[in-house]
Write a protein that holds these residues in place. Structure first.
Motif, PDB file in Angstrom:
ATOM      1  N   LYS A 298     -16.346  51.884  53.700  1.00 22.05           N
ATOM      2  CA  LYS A 298     -17.701  52.091  53.965  1.00 22.05           C
ATOM      3  C   LYS A 298     -18.617  51.171  53.098  1.00 22.05           C
ATOM      4  CE  LYS A 298     -16.792  56.565  55.613  1.00 22.05           C
ATOM      5  NZ  LYS A 298     -17.157  57.972  55.833  1.00 22.05           N
ATOM      6  N   ALA A 299     -18.247  51.234  51.850  1.00 19.37           N
ATOM      7  CA  ALA A 299     -18.966  50.489  50.836  1.00 19.37           C
ATOM      8  C   ALA A 299     -19.158  49.003  51.015  1.00 19.37           C
ATOM      9  CB  ALA A 299     -18.599  50.986  49.216  1.00 19.37           C
ATOM     10  N   LEU A 300     -17.876  48.479  51.528  1.00 17.60           N
ATOM     11  CA  LEU A 300     -17.745  46.849  51.572  1.00 17.60           C
ATOM     12  C   LEU A 300     -18.582  46.647  52.830  1.00 17.60           C
ATOM     13  CD1 LEU A 300     -14.092  46.374  50.881  1.00 17.60           C
ATOM     14  CD2 LEU A 300     -15.936  45.378  49.490  1.00 17.60           C
ATOM     15  N   MET A 301     -18.461  47.423  53.960  1.00 19.81           N
ATOM     16  CA  MET A 301     -19.330  47.096  55.091  1.00 19.81           C
ATOM     17  C   MET A 301     -20.873  47.209  54.920  1.00 19.81           C
ATOM     18  SD  MET A 301     -17.057  49.669  57.815  1.00 19.81           S
ATOM     19  CE  MET A 301     -18.313  49.142  58.959  1.00 19.81           C
ATOM     20  N   LYS A 302     -21.224  48.295  54.095  1.00 21.51           N
ATOM     21  CA  LYS A 302     -22.784  48.309  53.755  1.00 21.51           C
ATOM     22  C   LYS A 302     -23.048  46.967  52.944  1.00 21.51           C
ATOM     23  CE  LYS A 302     -25.849  51.159  51.431  1.00 21.51           C
ATOM     24  NZ  LYS A 302     -26.179  52.658  50.444  1.00 21.51           N
ATOM     25  N   ASP A 303     -22.240  46.547  52.009  1.00 20.54           N
ATOM     26  CA  ASP A 303     -22.557  45.242  51.260  1.00 20.54           C
ATOM     27  C   ASP A 303     -22.168  43.943  52.289  1.00 20.54           C
ATOM     28  OD1 ASP A 303     -23.874  46.828  49.543  1.00 20.54           O
ATOM     29  OD2 ASP A 303     -21.992  47.014  48.314  1.00 20.54           O
ATOM     30  N   ASN A 304     -21.898  44.117  53.402  1.00 16.09           N
ATOM     31  CA  ASN A 304     -21.248  42.958  53.965  1.00 16.09           C
ATOM     32  C   ASN A 304     -20.157  42.186  53.480  1.00 16.09           C
ATOM     33  OD1 ASN A 304     -23.035  43.081  56.401  1.00 16.09           O
ATOM     34  ND2 ASN A 304     -24.812  42.706  55.304  1.00 16.09           N
ATOM     35  N   LYS A 305     -19.306  42.892  52.696  1.00 14.71           N
ATOM     36  CA  LYS A 305     -18.354  42.229  52.097  1.00 14.71           C
ATOM     37  C   LYS A 305     -16.861  42.344  52.498  1.00 14.71           C
ATOM     38  CE  LYS A 305     -20.805  42.117  47.597  1.00 14.71           C
ATOM     39  NZ  LYS A 305     -20.841  42.478  46.183  1.00 14.71           N
ATOM     40  N   LEU A 306     -16.743  43.048  53.451  1.00 13.67           N
ATOM     41  CA  LEU A 306     -15.609  43.299  54.269  1.00 13.67           C
ATOM     42  C   LEU A 306     -14.962  42.125  55.014  1.00 13.67           C
ATOM     43  CD1 LEU A 306     -13.363  45.856  54.791  1.00 13.67           C
ATOM     44  CD2 LEU A 306     -14.518  46.169  56.912  1.00 13.67           C
ATOM     45  N   LYS A 307     -13.760  41.747  54.545  1.00 16.97           N
ATOM     46  CA  LYS A 307     -13.335  40.555  54.924  1.00 16.97           C
ATOM     47  C   LYS A 307     -12.515  40.940  56.338  1.00 16.97           C
ATOM     48  CE  LYS A 307     -12.700  38.491  50.354  1.00 16.97           C
ATOM     49  NZ  LYS A 307     -11.564  38.120  49.434  1.00 16.97           N
ATOM     50  N   ASP A 308     -12.583  39.675  57.348  1.00 21.81           N
ATOM     51  CA  ASP A 308     -11.587  39.972  58.570  1.00 21.81           C
ATOM     52  C   ASP A 308     -10.107  40.206  58.172  1.00 21.81           C
ATOM     53  OD1 ASP A 308     -13.923  39.454  60.224  1.00 21.81           O
ATOM     54  OD2 ASP A 308     -13.296  37.319  60.316  1.00 21.81           O
ATOM     55  N   GLY A 309      -9.641  41.276  58.916  1.00 24.09           N
ATOM     56  CA  GLY A 309      -8.274  41.649  58.536  1.00 24.09           C
ATOM     57  C   GLY A 309      -8.241  42.774  57.519  1.00 24.09           C
ATOM     58  N   GLN A 310      -8.990  42.857  56.424  1.00 24.90           N
ATOM     59  CA  GLN A 310      -9.071  43.655  55.424  1.00 24.90           C
ATOM     60  C   GLN A 310      -8.763  45.226  55.653  1.00 24.90           C
ATOM     61  OE1 GLN A 310     -12.209  43.071  52.572  1.00 24.90           O
ATOM     62  NE2 GLN A 310     -10.806  44.042  50.813  1.00 24.90           N
ATOM     63  N   PHE A 311      -8.076  45.863  55.261  1.00 24.01           N
ATOM     64  CA  PHE A 311      -7.901  47.288  55.616  1.00 24.01           C
ATOM     65  C   PHE A 311      -7.700  47.329  57.168  1.00 24.01           C
ATOM     66  CE2 PHE A 311     -10.376  47.499  51.429  1.00 24.01           C
ATOM     67  CZ  PHE A 311      -9.596  48.421  50.874  1.00 24.01           C
ATOM     68  N   ASN A 312      -6.686  46.539  57.630  1.00 25.14           N
ATOM     69  CA  ASN A 312      -6.415  46.628  59.173  1.00 25.14           C
ATOM     70  C   ASN A 312      -6.154  47.877  59.675  1.00 25.14           C
ATOM     71  OD1 ASN A 312      -6.092  44.263  61.272  1.00 25.14           O
ATOM     72  ND2 ASN A 312      -4.019  45.722  61.207  1.00 25.14           N
ATOM     73  N   PHE A 313      -5.357  48.755  59.194  1.00 23.71           N
ATOM     74  CA  PHE A 313      -5.181  50.045  59.808  1.00 23.71           C
ATOM     75  C   PHE A 313      -6.340  51.011  59.838  1.00 23.71           C
ATOM     76  CE2 PHE A 313      -3.507  54.442  59.926  1.00 23.71           C
ATOM     77  CZ  PHE A 313      -2.443  54.413  60.878  1.00 23.71           C
ATOM     78  N   LEU A 314      -6.800  51.151  58.430  1.00 26.63           N
ATOM     79  CA  LEU A 314      -7.972  52.013  58.623  1.00 26.63           C
ATOM     80  C   LEU A 314      -9.207  51.362  59.305  1.00 26.63           C
ATOM     81  CD1 LEU A 314      -7.835  53.633  55.197  1.00 26.63           C
ATOM     82  CD2 LEU A 314      -7.838  54.799  57.119  1.00 26.63           C
ATOM     83  N   THR A 315      -9.535  50.430  59.228  1.00 23.99           N
ATOM     84  CA  THR A 315     -10.806  49.904  59.813  1.00 23.99           C
ATOM     85  C   THR A 315     -10.559  49.992  61.431  1.00 23.99           C
ATOM     86  OG1 THR A 315      -9.712  47.809  59.815  1.00 23.99           O
ATOM     87  CG2 THR A 315     -11.683  48.211  57.931  1.00 23.99           C
ATOM     88  N   TYR A 316      -9.355  49.685  61.930  1.00 26.39           N
ATOM     89  CA  TYR A 316      -9.070  50.000  63.241  1.00 26.39           C
ATOM     90  C   TYR A 316      -9.326  51.411  63.668  1.00 26.39           C
ATOM     91  CZ  TYR A 316      -6.720  50.886  67.683  1.00 26.39           C
ATOM     92  OH  TYR A 316      -6.279  51.111  69.083  1.00 26.39           O
ATOM     93  N   LEU A 317      -8.941  52.198  62.858  1.00 28.01           N
ATOM     94  CA  LEU A 317      -8.917  53.607  63.350  1.00 28.01           C
ATOM     95  C   LEU A 317     -10.593  54.099  63.228  1.00 28.01           C
ATOM     96  CD1 LEU A 317      -6.125  55.617  61.372  1.00 28.01           C
ATOM     97  CD2 LEU A 317      -6.276  54.938  63.766  1.00 28.01           C
ATOM     98  N   MET A 318     -11.104  53.598  62.324  1.00 30.28           N
ATOM     99  CA  MET A 318     -12.702  54.078  61.883  1.00 30.28           C
ATOM    100  C   MET A 318     -13.693  53.070  62.997  1.00 30.28           C
ATOM    101  SD  MET A 318     -12.676  53.394  57.866  1.00 30.28           S
ATOM    102  CE  MET A 318     -14.351  53.859  57.544  1.00 30.28           C
ATOM    103  N   SER A 319     -12.890  52.348  63.696  1.00 32.47           N
ATOM    104  CA  SER A 319     -13.718  51.614  64.960  1.00 32.47           C
ATOM    105  C   SER A 319     -13.741  52.379  66.116  1.00 32.47           C
ATOM    106  CB  SER A 319     -13.229  50.213  64.955  1.00 32.47           C
ATOM    107  OG  SER A 319     -11.997  50.313  65.632  1.00 32.47           O
ATOM    108  N   ARG A 320     -12.681  53.366  66.209  1.00 33.53           N
ATOM    109  CA  ARG A 320     -12.599  54.099  67.430  1.00 33.53           C
ATOM    110  C   ARG A 320     -13.565  55.044  67.530  1.00 33.53           C
ATOM    111  NH1 ARG A 320      -8.328  51.807  70.601  1.00 33.53           N
ATOM    112  NH2 ARG A 320      -8.617  53.922  71.998  1.00 33.53           N
ATOM    113  N   LYS A 321     -14.492  55.130  68.475  1.00 35.85           N
ATOM    114  CA  LYS A 321     -15.685  56.104  68.457  1.00 35.85           C
ATOM    115  C   LYS A 321     -15.124  57.274  68.923  1.00 35.85           C
ATOM    116  CE  LYS A 321     -19.018  52.512  69.728  1.00 35.85           C
ATOM    117  NZ  LYS A 321     -19.841  52.280  70.767  1.00 35.85           N
ATOM    118  N   GLU A 322     -13.979  57.546  69.535  1.00 36.70           N
ATOM    119  CA  GLU A 322     -13.467  58.730  70.084  1.00 36.70           C
ATOM    120  C   GLU A 322     -12.896  59.620  68.777  1.00 36.70           C
ATOM    121  OE1 GLU A 322     -10.005  56.291  71.055  1.00 36.70           O
ATOM    122  OE2 GLU A 322     -12.042  55.884  70.810  1.00 36.70           O
ATOM    123  N   LEU A 323     -12.484  58.943  67.774  1.00 38.13           N
ATOM    124  CA  LEU A 323     -11.913  59.411  66.439  1.00 38.13           C
ATOM    125  C   LEU A 323     -13.036  59.961  65.598  1.00 38.13           C
ATOM    126  CD1 LEU A 323      -8.797  57.163  65.953  1.00 38.13           C
ATOM    127  CD2 LEU A 323      -8.974  59.163  67.176  1.00 38.13           C
TER     128      LEU A 323
END
Length: 530
Positions: A298-323
């Motif tokens: 969340k901190a990396l996203m806020k600062d626009n520092k999250l790289k493509d593919g970084q934290f692949n497993f958790l970012t996928y889950l966090m992108s699912r709106k139904e979860l």
């Protein structure tokens, strides 16, 4: 068992049951009573005899059940021991037949042994198979703490929502292959650490702890993409050791409480208090790992520092709106922790089987050496060139299975082995009894990976409901692909580094504590290759 084998043959060729050829084949091959028994297993929804003609549930054979204790009294008297429960289950089959009724205090359990019955139960699963909790104590603990019951204990639409959300990420080989480099880096670190740990006699003290920390480190890399420090010494490795020890003790105490009167449901017994404290520690640390990783994302996203593919497993889950956040923690906790009780003992069993079978070890080493560069990453493309490795891992499950049964709570009344089994009955599917049986395996006591190779000749066609270590259908283990990759990569790295020697030729033995673990210490020596 000819009827069951023929059922497999007919299913494999997709011949319609209405086919006159099939009907003629069955009639001419079997005696009339065999034909009736065979036809009773054609479909769980269309039994040969109706429920009215089935024998009553109360008449299912089984050991004598006493008031309050049920069938637990041999364990209470010390006549039977919990570590050998899996063998006691096999004795039930030999004494009472293909279906057995047992009572654990107030819990009625039906053991199902006939592969045709096992198939019928699976085919009755439907979209959302219902299962009882593997550890009732853990379910009870999570309910008290208002936690999610976990992916393995949820049922119905709630389970289906989570399963559907993770299916693409966790069960498709192409998606899971993303984690090969992460798991490979952990494996290389682990074998280097093992080379330093083996003593002057080439033994590794407490090997089962070492392998468990390996699997925990690998799970941490897959979930959080950072090292937990399981091999770095100091406080982090001490914490990993405590997590491993707590997990083992949780399963041991859960097994003991399964064979109790379950008084912990009404007041905290001394044994349950110990279990409660262990679960507080284990889940507290694990969930902190997850929350810390989510906060970092969340901190990396806020600062626009999250790289493509970084934290692949958790970012996928966090992108699912139904979860929800609770859902994400539930899913991640399952992937992070389940390997300690499944993948870790399985890898130990693989090592023991290699040491007991030098010729198999040599053939596997030659295959690995041909395709795996010790100084290059292991990829999915490389593993696909190692058919003997994959066959070996599958064959080892006959000697070191994860558990003695798979559980189900059928949502419809069924007829199994001629008996009426009501909906909601706790069913144990006990294919374990067949894993080293002449009826299904040629030379069953010999470890022979060749039987699983496509060009194998002379081996029996194995009923798919006999050996399915990750279960079958929609309730298949969600972490299966991650576990297989850990096994394949781990064996490659270990065999490139070591030659394994067994100092005792005793056959594989396991102890039961809810799931099965190799009996320790394993008599293994690790000889560094030159």
């Amino acid at each position: 068992m000819r009827n069951i084998k023929q059922y497999t043959w007919i299913q494999r060729w997709r011949i319609p049951w209405s086919s006159s050829y099939v009907h003629k084949y069955i009639v001419y091959k079997w005696k009339p009573h065999q034909y009736v028994r065979y036809m009773s297993h054609i479909s769980p929804s269309i039994p040969a005899g109706s429920l009215k003609s089935a024998k009553p549930f109360s008449s299912i054979p089984g050991p004598v059940s006493l008031p309050v204790l049920g069938t637990l009294f041999p364990y209470k008297l010390g006549l039977k021991k919990l570590p050998t429960y899996h063998r006691d289950v096999c004795d039930l089959y030999h004494k009472y037949g293909p279906i057995v009724r047992e009572v654990f205090g107030s819990q009625v359990v039906v053991h199902v042994f006939d592969p045709a019955d096992i198939r019928a139960v699976y085919e009755n699963d439907g979209k959302t198979p219902f299962i009882p909790p593997l550890q009732e104590t853990t379910q009870f603990y999570r309910q008290q703490k208002k936690m999610s019951l976990g992916l393995g204990n949820l049922n119905g639409e709630e389970w289906y929502k989570l399963r559907h959300a993770v299916q693409q990420m966790m069960l498709r080989p192409r998606e899971v292959s993303y984690y090969y480099p992460l798991q490979d880096n952990v494996a290389k670190s682990a074998v280097d650490k093992l080379a330093l740990e083996i003593n002057d006699t080439n033994f590794s003290s407490k090997l089962h702890y070492f392998v468990a920390k390996w699997i925990l480190e690998s799970a941490g890399m897959c979930c959080f993409e950072k090292s937990l420090g399981c091999f770095n010494g100091g406080e982090k490795e001490d914490l990993a050791q405590k997590l491993v020890e707590a997990n083992i003790k949780i399963f041991q105490l859960s097994a003991e409480l399964k064979f109790s009167l379950r008084l912990y449901r009404y007041f905290k017994t001394p044994k349950y208090k110990r279990l409660h404290a262990l679960e507080d520690f284990f889940y507290g640390v694990s969930i902190k790992f997850i929350r810390d990783a989510m906060d970092e994302i969340k901190a990396l996203m806020k600062d626009n520092k999250l790289k493509d593919g970084q934290f692949n497993f958790l970012t996928y889950l966090m992108s699912r709106k139904e979860l929800s956040e609770k859902d994400i923690i539930t899913i991640t906790l399952s992937l992070f922790s389940d390997g300690l009780s499944t993948t870790a003992p399985t890898l130990l069993g693989n090592l023991h089987c290699l040491a007991l079978n030098p010729s198999i070890q040599d053939r596997l080493y030659q295959e690995i050496r041909t395709h795996v560069d010790p100084n290059a990453p292991i990829t999915v493309q490389i593993v696909n060139k190692l058919p003997y490795l994959r066959a070996f891992v599958k064959e080892v499950f006959r000697f070191y299975p994860i558990g003695e049964s798979v559980q189900r709570l059928p949502q419809k009344d069924m007829v199994l082995s001629g008996y009426h089994v009501p909906a909601g009955t706790y069913i144990d599917l006990n294919a374990y009894v067949w894993l080293q049986c002449n009826d299904y395996f040629k030379d069953p006591n010999i470890l022979r990976p060749e039987r699983w190779l496509r060009d194998s000749s002379g081996s029996l066609n194995v009923d798919p409901y006999i050996l399915n270590p990750f279960s079958i259908g929609t309730r298949m283990c969600a972490g299966r692909r991650f576990a297989e990759q850990d096994l394949y990569i781990g064996l490659c790295r270990l065999l490139l580094k070591f030659h394994l020697v067994a100092t005792d030729s005793s056959p594989p033995q396991q102890n039961w504590s809810m799931l099965l673990r190799p009996k320790i210490p394993l008599p293994l020596q690790f000889i560094l290759r030159k």
